[in-house]
Each structure stands twice: as C-alpha cells, then as structure tokens.
Design a protein around this motif. Structure first.
Motif, PDB file in Angstrom:
ATOM      1  N   LYS A   4      -1.804 -33.469 -18.842  1.00 20.21           N
ATOM      2  CA  LYS A   4      -1.868 -34.811 -19.410  1.00 20.21           C
ATOM      3  C   LYS A   4      -0.561 -35.145 -20.133  1.00 20.21           C
ATOM      4  O   LYS A   4      -0.003 -34.312 -20.819  1.00 20.21           O
ATOM      5  CB  LYS A   4      -3.030 -34.922 -20.399  1.00 20.21           C
ATOM      6  CG  LYS A   4      -4.379 -34.606 -19.806  1.00 20.21           C
ATOM      7  CD  LYS A   4      -5.514 -34.867 -20.764  1.00 20.21           C
ATOM      8  CE  LYS A   4      -5.509 -33.908 -21.922  1.00 20.21           C
ATOM      9  NZ  LYS A   4      -6.649 -34.085 -22.820  1.00 20.21           N
ATOM     10  N   SER A   5      -0.125 -36.386 -19.967  1.00 16.57           N
ATOM     11  CA  SER A   5       1.067 -36.831 -20.687  1.00 16.57           C
ATOM     12  C   SER A   5       0.727 -37.920 -21.694  1.00 16.57           C
ATOM     13  O   SER A   5       1.619 -38.460 -22.340  1.00 16.57           O
ATOM     14  CB  SER A   5       2.130 -37.337 -19.712  1.00 16.57           C
ATOM     15  OG  SER A   5       1.692 -38.505 -19.044  1.00 16.57           O
ATOM     16  N   VAL A  36      -4.744 -37.248 -12.313  1.00 14.18           N
ATOM     17  CA  VAL A  36      -4.238 -37.421 -13.682  1.00 14.18           C
ATOM     18  C   VAL A  36      -3.073 -38.415 -13.681  1.00 14.18           C
ATOM     19  O   VAL A  36      -3.038 -39.351 -14.484  1.00 14.18           O
ATOM     20  CB  VAL A  36      -3.820 -36.069 -14.302  1.00 14.18           C
ATOM     21  CG1 VAL A  36      -3.023 -36.271 -15.581  1.00 14.18           C
ATOM     22  CG2 VAL A  36      -5.055 -35.219 -14.583  1.00 14.18           C
ATOM     23  N   GLU A  37      -2.127 -38.231 -12.772  1.00 13.06           N
ATOM     24  CA  GLU A  37      -0.970 -39.132 -12.708  1.00 13.06           C
ATOM     25  C   GLU A  37      -1.403 -40.570 -12.432  1.00 13.06           C
ATOM     26  O   GLU A  37      -0.916 -41.506 -13.064  1.00 13.06           O
ATOM     27  CB  GLU A  37       0.018 -38.667 -11.638  1.00 13.06           C
ATOM     28  CG  GLU A  37       0.746 -37.401 -12.019  1.00 13.06           C
ATOM     29  CD  GLU A  37       1.604 -36.837 -10.894  1.00 13.06           C
ATOM     30  OE1 GLU A  37       1.587 -37.379  -9.760  1.00 13.06           O
ATOM     31  OE2 GLU A  37       2.308 -35.839 -11.154  1.00 13.06           O
ATOM     32  N   GLN A  38      -2.304 -40.749 -11.482  1.00 16.52           N
ATOM     33  CA  GLN A  38      -2.790 -42.091 -11.143  1.00 16.52           C
ATOM     34  C   GLN A  38      -3.560 -42.706 -12.305  1.00 16.52           C
ATOM     35  O   GLN A  38      -3.370 -43.876 -12.625  1.00 16.52           O
ATOM     36  CB  GLN A  38      -3.674 -42.024  -9.895  1.00 16.52           C
ATOM     37  CG  GLN A  38      -4.232 -43.350  -9.450  1.00 16.52           C
ATOM     38  CD  GLN A  38      -3.232 -44.208  -8.710  1.00 16.52           C
ATOM     39  OE1 GLN A  38      -2.097 -43.783  -8.473  1.00 16.52           O
ATOM     40  NE2 GLN A  38      -3.627 -45.395  -8.341  1.00 16.52           N
ATOM     41  N   ALA A  43      -3.688 -46.657 -16.753  1.00 13.26           N
ATOM     42  CA  ALA A  43      -3.822 -46.951 -18.178  1.00 13.26           C
ATOM     43  C   ALA A  43      -2.560 -47.647 -18.699  1.00 13.26           C
ATOM     44  O   ALA A  43      -2.639 -48.645 -19.426  1.00 13.26           O
ATOM     45  CB  ALA A  43      -4.092 -45.671 -18.967  1.00 13.26           C
ATOM     46  N   ARG A  44      -1.408 -47.125 -18.327  1.00 10.96           N
ATOM     47  CA  ARG A  44      -0.138 -47.744 -18.761  1.00 10.96           C
ATOM     48  C   ARG A  44      -0.014 -49.171 -18.229  1.00 10.96           C
ATOM     49  O   ARG A  44       0.449 -50.060 -18.940  1.00 10.96           O
ATOM     50  CB  ARG A  44       1.038 -46.900 -18.299  1.00 10.96           C
ATOM     51  CG  ARG A  44       1.228 -45.653 -19.115  1.00 10.96           C
ATOM     52  CD  ARG A  44       2.533 -44.929 -18.727  1.00 10.96           C
ATOM     53  NE  ARG A  44       2.519 -43.603 -19.286  1.00 10.96           N
ATOM     54  CZ  ARG A  44       2.131 -42.501 -18.643  1.00 10.96           C
ATOM     55  NH1 ARG A  44       1.758 -42.571 -17.380  1.00 10.96           N
ATOM     56  NH2 ARG A  44       2.142 -41.340 -19.245  1.00 10.96           N
ATOM     57  N   ALA A  45      -0.417 -49.372 -16.981  1.00  9.91           N
ATOM     58  CA  ALA A  45      -0.337 -50.705 -16.379  1.00  9.91           C
ATOM     59  C   ALA A  45      -1.209 -51.712 -17.133  1.00  9.91           C
ATOM     60  O   ALA A  45      -0.880 -52.898 -17.200  1.00  9.91           O
ATOM     61  CB  ALA A  45      -0.744 -50.648 -14.909  1.00  9.91           C
ATOM     62  N   ARG A  46      -2.296 -51.218 -17.726  1.00 10.22           N
ATOM     63  CA  ARG A  46      -3.168 -52.079 -18.533  1.00 10.22           C
ATOM     64  C   ARG A  46      -2.607 -52.281 -19.936  1.00 10.22           C
ATOM     65  O   ARG A  46      -3.147 -53.026 -20.719  1.00 10.22           O
ATOM     66  CB  ARG A  46      -4.560 -51.459 -18.702  1.00 10.22           C
ATOM     67  CG  ARG A  46      -5.430 -51.409 -17.533  1.00 10.22           C
ATOM     68  CD  ARG A  46      -6.851 -50.931 -17.857  1.00 10.22           C
ATOM     69  NE  ARG A  46      -6.941 -49.608 -18.469  1.00 10.22           N
ATOM     70  CZ  ARG A  46      -7.149 -49.377 -19.775  1.00 10.22           C
ATOM     71  NH1 ARG A  46      -7.281 -50.367 -20.625  1.00 10.22           N
ATOM     72  NH2 ARG A  46      -7.228 -48.138 -20.232  1.00 10.22           N
TER      73      ARG A  46
END
Length: 86
Positions: A4-5, A36-38, A43-46
């Motif tokens: 996780k990042s 996990v990457e997707q 989440a970032r896109a939101r």
C-alpha cells in the motif's frame, strides 16, 4: 514488501486480504499488486486520501484474473462489501 502507498479503510483492506487468500499462490502477488495499484489510482482520481469500498470493488472486478474473479468478488461480498453490477 510494501503493497500500500496510501491509507485504506481497515474493513476494506481486511476483506481484500481474506479474498486474496483464495487466489492461487502462483498468480496471487501479481493480482494483489494490480488490484492495490488500481484501487489507489481510483481513490486518487476521486481526490480521496483513503481507499474506500467502491475503489476496491471496481479494481477487483477489473484486475483479478478472470478465472478467480467470481470467487474473489463473492468473498468480498460475504465480508459485507457491495459487488458492482456488470
């Protein structure tokens, strides 16, 4: 190895870990890494700082290998997560 990042809702992460256990070891790490990457990308896109249920469910529906997708989504659903309709 750190997968996780960014932070995940704990309930969502635990459900994902349980579902991933049903993916055969030979492809598990690759599938988990892709999901996990997707999930984190969604989440970032939101504009979110935390991965939430819709992020995981969309990523799992797309990135888990087709042969294991149905069982993985079923396990996530059994953990109380909502499976998106296709």
């Amino acid at each position: 190895m750190k997968l996780k990042s960014m932070p995940w809702e704990e309930r969502v992460w635990q459900a994902f870990v349980r579902a991933a256990a049903y993916i055969p070891p030979a492809v598990r790490m690759e599938a988990v890494t892709l999901v996990v990457e997707q999930s984190e990308g969604l989440a970032r896109a939101r504009g979110s700082e935390t991965v939430e249920e819709p992020d995981l469910m969309s990523a799992a529906a797309e990135k888990v290998p087709r042969a294991y997708r149905r069982v993985s989504l079923q396990i996530l659903q059994e953990q109380g997560l909502e499976v998106p309709e296709n």
